[in-house]
Write a protein that holds these residues in place. Structure first.
Motif, short mmCIF file in Angstrom:
data_model
loop_
_atom_site.label_atom_id
_atom_site.label_comp_id
_atom_site.label_asym_id
_atom_site.label_seq_id
_atom_site.Cartn_x
_atom_site.Cartn_y
_atom_site.Cartn_z
N LEU A 161 0.85 -1.20 0.16
CA LEU A 161 0.03 0.15 -0.07
C LEU A 161 0.77 1.29 0.05
O LEU A 161 0.28 2.29 -0.25
N ASN A 162 2.04 1.04 0.41
CA ASN A 162 3.16 2.07 0.47
C ASN A 162 2.72 3.54 1.08
O ASN A 162 2.50 4.68 0.62
N THR A 163 2.13 3.08 2.33
CA THR A 163 1.63 4.11 3.34
C THR A 163 2.83 4.80 3.81
O THR A 163 3.80 4.18 4.41
N PRO A 164 3.02 6.22 4.03
CA PRO A 164 4.14 6.70 4.84
C PRO A 164 4.42 6.35 6.31
O PRO A 164 5.19 6.11 6.80
N MET A 165 2.98 5.82 6.89
CA MET A 165 3.13 5.39 8.09
C MET A 165 3.95 4.37 8.38
O MET A 165 4.49 3.85 9.54
N ALA A 166 3.97 3.57 7.11
CA ALA A 166 4.98 2.20 7.46
C ALA A 166 6.46 2.42 7.67
O ALA A 166 7.08 1.46 8.26
N SER A 167 6.76 3.68 7.27
CA SER A 167 8.34 3.70 7.52
C SER A 167 8.31 5.22 8.47
O SER A 167 9.38 5.62 8.61
N GLN A 168 7.44 5.21 9.20
CA GLN A 168 7.54 6.45 10.10
C GLN A 168 7.28 5.87 11.65
O GLN A 168 6.43 5.02 11.71
N ALA A 169 8.02 6.65 12.57
CA ALA A 169 7.91 6.13 13.84
C ALA A 169 7.44 7.42 14.84
O ALA A 169 8.04 8.23 14.88
N LEU A 170 6.82 7.00 15.92
CA LEU A 170 6.41 7.84 17.08
C LEU A 170 7.91 7.39 18.11
O LEU A 170 7.96 6.24 18.21
N VAL A 171 8.58 8.33 18.38
CA VAL A 171 9.84 8.03 19.10
C VAL A 171 9.77 8.49 20.54
O VAL A 171 9.32 9.57 20.84
#
Lengths: 379, 319
Positions: B144-154
């Motif tokens: 799906l290539n969602t940006p969420m897949a490669s972003q994190a809450l740190v």
């Protein structure tokens, strides 16, 4: 006069077979348009395609079909994956049919066969020469030679055949310390633990070998999540499937940015003039190893036919093995020279490095063939 | 020699990732546990239901272009919410037309005969769905290539010295899993329908005598199980690439979670899935990555040896 192509044109590897078919068709069009085989009265070439499928048995059947109907077939190329090529060449060798291949398993030319040549460096050469190439490239691009590497590889035979000699002393000889080394069993469910080690061990680059691109995507996603993506931690991977339009669609240009792919062959500066036309005629967004190598293979057969002046298998094979060119068909392969040793292995070949830059994969090394300057972090 | 970082950061990261991964496994296990717990049906097609949920999310987000129209987060939420009623209906029909004809609705069949035919039929459904998927969608993996897949809450506790990364897509999937499991719990324990479903599970014959339409309960259960699995599929698709055989990657985890939680214990299945997620992640602290899945099954075997009825199963109730 027919040139055979055995490639997977159905099943899960059908895409690669299709790319090879396009390369062969383009070469035959160009050769015929240029007057065919002059030494044989301007004979025109025809392409004969047999479907290798996705199994050793189907590839062997394809070769047997080809040999049974071989009237007019002078030579052939195929069959993409090494396991398929091993099966195909068992049949073509017995039929004394000259065969070319872009497959790179060492076994293909270690069986004493007389009718096969490998047009790209074999796997063992690829493993041992690719890392010095990466280090040279990194030094040229950043001014600093990397000294620490992390390895992430899957547990498949192809990955481990590449990584094991490097892990077992190969990197040490190059003055590179392995700071982290993870082997995972596909399919990978989550890459967090492996990527966290990269943060903790701070390598200069990552050697990453995954035979499946869903696993590659998970690793690239996770690298980005941990702030190591988009070239911040240079990642070097192996296998041209990671430089394909499909991976671009599945992963997206941002995550691929900076990724370096070790490739046995790739379009280079030598084809700068012809490449835009070939790419347009192929209907592909760009040409990769499968298409350009097959295009080159057909030109190499043409070159050997001209020199042999005969379609006899033994004479044609002798001409193929006696190839020693730095122009003509040599332009379609990396390295300074196109020649073969007594086993049919490539001599004068070079390992190519392809890097994703702004959404496209460009050849960045060897320097003399490169079409773009490598990007590597300075510190 | 592999290097394994030690210390609190690695431990907290493994726990956090394990909980997020485990919560999604939990939802998959609950959906399977629901079907087994109430219908006593061994469903081999559960992994393929997950695959259909993934392609459904792809169709909504990319096919209909809602991701570019609404943004990937709202489009994903819409896909996940829509998946439940749509696949509930598909499951309901599948039970009505196929499984209901050989399940408990057939008093002329013995328990053994029913289990054999159900087993074979779900295997057949699985083969039809996975091969049909191959024909319809091709073998190339998609995502799906969602940006969420490669972003994190740190979570940064000590000014960068100890950071824990929580993947945004996995957080969303875990929240959706908890909400769905909470909703299912409320349905089973707070509604009249839930009471009927539990009655049909506990003693189908007595339930029939009490006026409960057990066949209808089974259709509802199968529909719910399908819908919840598709919901899990849609959420997993936001970070996991997939192809028509992707179900095989998860079906073993689903069964392990259900058995670990206790066969027949629907909510126990959730804890089973959660434990698997945690074990998968924590094992990487002390063992090579290659043994990650093996560790899950070692724990699974140990629990079966020590507590054969699973963590939350009831050993004598159905004897």
């Amino acid at each position: 006069m027919k040139i055979a192509l055995i490639a997977p044109v159905s099943g899960p590897m059908a895409r690669q077979g299709d790319l090879m078919r396009k390369g062969a068709e383009l070469a035959i069009e160009d050769i015929n348009a240029a007057g065919g085989i002059k030494a044989l009265g301007g004979a025109k070439l025809l392409l004969m395609v047999e479907d290798a499928g996705d199994k050793v048995e189907t590839a062997k059947n394809a070769a047997q079909r080809l040999v049974a109907n071989r009237a007019g077939v002078v030579a052939g190329t195929g069959a993409w994956s090494s396991s398929l090529t091993l099966a195909v060449t068992e049949v073509t060798e017995r039929a004394e049919l000259p065969w070319l291949t872009l497959s790179y398993a060492d076994q293909i030319t270690s069986r004493g066969f007389k009718y096969v040549v490998q047009t790209v460096p074999v796997a063992s050469q690829l493993a041992l020469s690719s890392m010095p190439t990466v280090l040279d490239m990194a030094q040229a691009a950043s001014g600093k030679r990397p000294t620490k590497v992390a390895i992430i590889s899957d547990s498949t035979a192809a990955s481990q055949a590449f990584v094991t000699p490097l892990r077992d002393g190969g990197f040490q000889k190059l003055g590179v310390t392995v700071v982290s080394d993870d082997v995972f069993t596909p399919p990978l469910t989550d890459a967090t633990a492996m990527i966290q080690k990269l943060r903790a061990t701070r390598p200069d680059f990552l050697l990453f070998y995954s035979t499946s691109f869903p696993d590659a995507k998970l690793v690239l996603n996770k690298m980005n999540e941990f702030g190591l993506g988009k070239g911040k931690l240079p990642a070097v991977t192996v296998g041209v499937q990671l430089a394909s339009p499909e991976i671009l669609k599945a992963v997206g240009p941002e995550l691929l940015e900076g990724l370096v792919v070790v490739a046995p062959n790739w379009p280079s500066k030598a084809q700068e003039a012809a490449l835009p036309g070939l790419t347009r005629r192929s209907g592909e967004p760009w040409l990769g190893q499968d298409t350009i190598s097959t295009y080159g293979d057909v030109w190499l057969i043409k070159d050997a036919l001209e020199r042999a002046g005969s379609t006899d298998g033994a004479k044609l094979m002798a001409a193929l093995r006696a190839t020693n060119r730095s122009d003509g068909p040599a332009d379609y392969y990396l390295g300074d020279r196109l020649a073969f040793d007594h086993n049919g292995r490539r001599v004068g070949g070079a390992v190519g490095l392809v890097q994703w830059q702004a959404g496209l994969p460009y050849l960045i090394w060897p320097k003399e063939d490169a079409v773009r300057t490598p990007l590597w972090p300075k510190s | 020699m592999p290097f394994y970082p030690s210390g609190l950061e690695a431990f907290f990261q493994a726990v956090a990732t394990g909980l997020l991964v485990g919560a999604t496994y939990g939802l998959m296990c609950v959906a399977l546990g629901l079907i087994f717990g109430i219908m006593r049906l061994i469903n081999f097609a559960q992994g393929d239901f997950l695959m259909l949920g993934m392609y459904f999310a792809l169709a909504i987000m990319s096919g209909l272009g809602l991701a570019s129209l609404l943004g990937s987060l709202p489009a994903l939420v819409l896909a996940a919410v829509a998946a439940v009623p749509i696949f509930f209906a598909v499951g309901w029909l599948m039970h009505r037309l196929l499984l209901g004809r050989i399940g408990r609705d057939r008093p002329d069949m013995t328990e053994g005969e029913m289990h054999q035919t159900q087993l074979i039929m779900t295997l057949g459904i699985s083969l039809v769905l996975s091969n049909g998927g191959l024909m319809a969608f091709g073998s190339t993996p998609v995502s799906l290539n969602t940006p969420m897949a490669s972003q994190a809450l740190v979570l940064d506790a000590f000014g960068g010295d100890m950071m824990v990364f929580l993947n945004e897509a996995r957080i969303l999937a875990a929240v959706a899993a908890l909400a769905a499991c909470g909703g299912l719990y409320a349905l089973l324990h707070r509604t009249d329908l839930g009471k009927k479903l539990r009655a049909a599970a506990d003693n189908p014959l007595a339930a029939i005598y009490m006026g409960v339409d057990v066949a209808r309960c089974h259709r509802v259960t199968f529909g719910l199980g399908f819908g919840l699995t598709a919901l899990a599929g849609a959420m997993v698709a936001s970070y996991y690439p997939f192809q028509p055989y992707v179900g095989l990657d998860f079906v073993i985890v689903m069964y392990a979670g259900v058995v670990l939680g206790g066969l027949g214990s629907i909510m126990g299945s959730f804890w089973g899935g959660l434990v698997i997620g945690l074990v998968q992640q924590l094992s990487t602290l002390v063992l090579p990555m290659q043994l990650q899945s093996t560790t899950v099954f070692v724990v699974f075997l140990l629990i079966l040896l020590i507590r054969p009825q699973g963590l939350f199963g009831r050993s004598v109730e159905r004897a």
